[in-house]
Motif scaffolding. Structure first.
Motif, PDB file in Angstrom:
ATOM      1  N   ASP A  28     -51.189  39.350  40.740  1.00 26.83           N
ATOM      2  CA  ASP A  28     -50.888  38.476  41.869  1.00 26.83           C
ATOM      3  C   ASP A  28     -50.253  37.152  41.442  1.00 26.83           C
ATOM      4  O   ASP A  28     -49.443  36.599  42.172  1.00 26.83           O
ATOM      5  N   TYR A  29     -50.601  36.651  40.270  1.00 25.52           N
ATOM      6  CA  TYR A  29     -50.051  35.356  39.858  1.00 25.52           C
ATOM      7  C   TYR A  29     -48.567  35.446  39.507  1.00 25.52           C
ATOM      8  O   TYR A  29     -47.874  34.435  39.483  1.00 25.52           O
ATOM      9  N   ILE A  30     -48.047  36.641  39.278  1.00 30.55           N
ATOM     10  CA  ILE A  30     -46.618  36.808  39.000  1.00 30.55           C
ATOM     11  C   ILE A  30     -45.817  36.803  40.298  1.00 30.55           C
ATOM     12  O   ILE A  30     -44.678  36.353  40.335  1.00 30.55           O
ATOM     13  N   LEU A  31     -46.423  37.277  41.381  1.00 30.53           N
ATOM     14  CA  LEU A  31     -45.732  37.419  42.663  1.00 30.53           C
ATOM     15  C   LEU A  31     -45.833  36.119  43.455  1.00 30.53           C
ATOM     16  O   LEU A  31     -46.806  35.874  44.147  1.00 30.53           O
ATOM     17  N   ARG A  32     -44.826  35.304  43.368  1.00 28.93           N
ATOM     18  CA  ARG A  32     -44.837  33.993  44.014  1.00 28.93           C
ATOM     19  C   ARG A  32     -44.180  34.007  45.387  1.00 28.93           C
ATOM     20  O   ARG A  32     -44.406  33.116  46.190  1.00 28.93           O
ATOM     21  N   ARG A  33     -43.342  34.986  45.652  1.00 31.97           N
ATOM     22  CA  ARG A  33     -42.621  35.024  46.918  1.00 31.97           C
ATOM     23  C   ARG A  33     -43.346  35.903  47.932  1.00 31.97           C
ATOM     24  O   ARG A  33     -44.001  36.881  47.580  1.00 31.97           O
ATOM     25  N   LYS A  34     -43.175  35.541  49.190  1.00 28.23           N
ATOM     26  CA  LYS A  34     -43.801  36.287  50.277  1.00 28.23           C
ATOM     27  C   LYS A  34     -43.292  37.729  50.304  1.00 28.23           C
ATOM     28  O   LYS A  34     -44.060  38.665  50.518  1.00 28.23           O
ATOM     29  N   ASN A  35     -42.008  37.914  50.062  1.00 25.73           N
ATOM     30  CA  ASN A  35     -41.402  39.237  50.062  1.00 25.73           C
ATOM     31  C   ASN A  35     -42.040  40.135  48.990  1.00 25.73           C
ATOM     32  O   ASN A  35     -42.307  41.312  49.241  1.00 25.73           O
ATOM     33  N   ASP A  36     -42.300  39.584  47.814  1.00 28.30           N
ATOM     34  CA  ASP A  36     -42.924  40.366  46.744  1.00 28.30           C
ATOM     35  C   ASP A  36     -44.355  40.766  47.105  1.00 28.30           C
ATOM     36  O   ASP A  36     -44.790  41.879  46.807  1.00 28.30           O
TER      37      ASP A  36
END
Length: 99
Positions: A28-36
């Motif tokens: 989760d800490y890698i996914l910073r964008r809402k789309n991701d």
């Protein structure tokens, strides 16, 4: 060794499942964008089933509006997986055609 074109549909479905499984297990800490984060939720749902989507590009665009753009893509049915790359600039996850 088999040639690239001699692999069957079940092989490509397995490839799509493994790719989507890898996307669903992204940290989760890698996914910073809402789309991701939305792609990760979709990947988790897909892994509970077959792990891939069989659809045309237009069907995929209608099912997931705003997450896929079907401009210039062929209209035949394909196997789609969710791909994840932590080194990609911009969105880390996207729909990837397998076959």
């Amino acid at each position: 060794m088999k040639q690239f074109m001699n692999f069957g549909i079940s092989h490509w479905a397995n490839v799509a499942f493994r790719e989507t499984l890898r996307a669903s297990e992204a940290k989760d800490y890698i996914l910073r964008r809402k789309n991701d984060r939305l792609f990760k939720e979709i990947a988790k749902e897909l892994v509970m089933g077959r792990g891939y989507i069989i659809a045309t590009a237009l069907e995929l665009e209608k099912k997931y509006p705003g997450m896929f753009n079907a401009d210039g893509i062929d209209s035949k049915k394909m196997i789609w997986a969710i791909s994840f790359s932590k080194f990609r600039n911009g969105n880390k996850m996207y729909f990837m055609p397998i076959r």
